[in-house]
Design a protein around this motif. Structure first.
Motif: not given
Length: 244
Positions: A169-173, A177-183
């Motif tokens: 999984v690669v997260v690039r969002g 005042m919000g977020g993307f889960d990088h765990r």
């Protein structure tokens, strides 16, 4: 060889309205509704009501009335393949199938969407959630390519992406005042497994990424643990019997 008709038997009936609908069938109906909304054939209230009914439909008989008064409104039952074909072996190679994907986008406006079960993730899947939420479950999915992109826009809403173990999984969002889960990022993928890239934008919303096994796999693991406990108990009994 004599066929069923010439021998006096009854030929098989074509699929009827009671046949179970798949996620791909519901998505085809949803695309007809989105086109109708863009063309002004449906207002937003009608669109939301019909879209909600689409994702709740379980059979072709429930899907057909939703688009009956719209262009391309007939929901065709799938052809029944009478040839016995080998089942996928469950390997990563067998799950990277090419093609266009069975569903390319999803929208939730004060509502929700869900993709789960056996569906094909396209090379790029776009989804939008506004005051709503969505779930993309990839645990039993096939993949159109070795790398797929899930592009999520969440505005005062949320999207949950569920991936199976073994997938990189690669997260690039970007979140404001919000977020993307990088765990789940940084966990190495298994050889041959697809790569899932999560991109997009979250404003007062969030995009979660979770790694989970399927219910069937969870049950299999429980059964394996149970069998190992039984085997250990039996080994202890055999040892004690040998000492007597």
């Amino acid at each position: 060889m004599t066929d069923a008709v010439s021998s006096g038997g009854t030929p098989p009936r074509p699929p009827g309205p009671e046949l179970r609908a798949a996620d791909a069938d519901r998505e085809r109906v949803a695309e007809v509704l989105r086109d109708a909304l863009a063309e002004g054939r449906l207002d937003m209230e009608e669109f939301e009501e019909r879209l909600d009914a689409t994702y709740k439909a379980r059979t072709y008989g429930e899907l057909a009335p939703i688009t009956r008064d719209l262009p391309v409104g007939q929901v065709a039952a799938p052809k029944v393949d009478m040839l016995k074909r080998p089942e996928p072996d469950g390997s990563w190679a067998s799950r990277i199938v090419g093609g266009e994907g069975s569903s390319a986008w999803a929208v939730a406006v004060m509502s929700g969407f869900q993709r789960k079960g056996r569906w094909t993730v396209p090379r790029r899947f776009n989804c939008f959630a506004f005051w709503g939420g969505g779930e993309l479950d990839l645990r039993e999915a096939n993949f159109a390519d070795g790398e797929v992109e899930i592009n999520c826009v969440a505005i005062m809403g949320g999207v949950q992406v569920i991936v199976p173990p073994g997938v990189e999984v690669v997260v690039r969002g970007i979140g404001i005042m919000g977020g993307f889960d990088h765990r789940e990022q940084g966990v190495p993928g298994e050889p041959g497994a697809p790569r899932v890239v999560v991109t997009g934008f979250a404003f007062w919303g969030g995009v979660g990424v979770e790694r989970k096994v399927t219910r069937a796999e969870r049950q299999r693991l429980r059964e394996d643990r149970r069998q190992r406990r039984l085997d250990r108990r039996e080994a202890v009994r055999e040892l004690r019997r040998g000492e007597d």
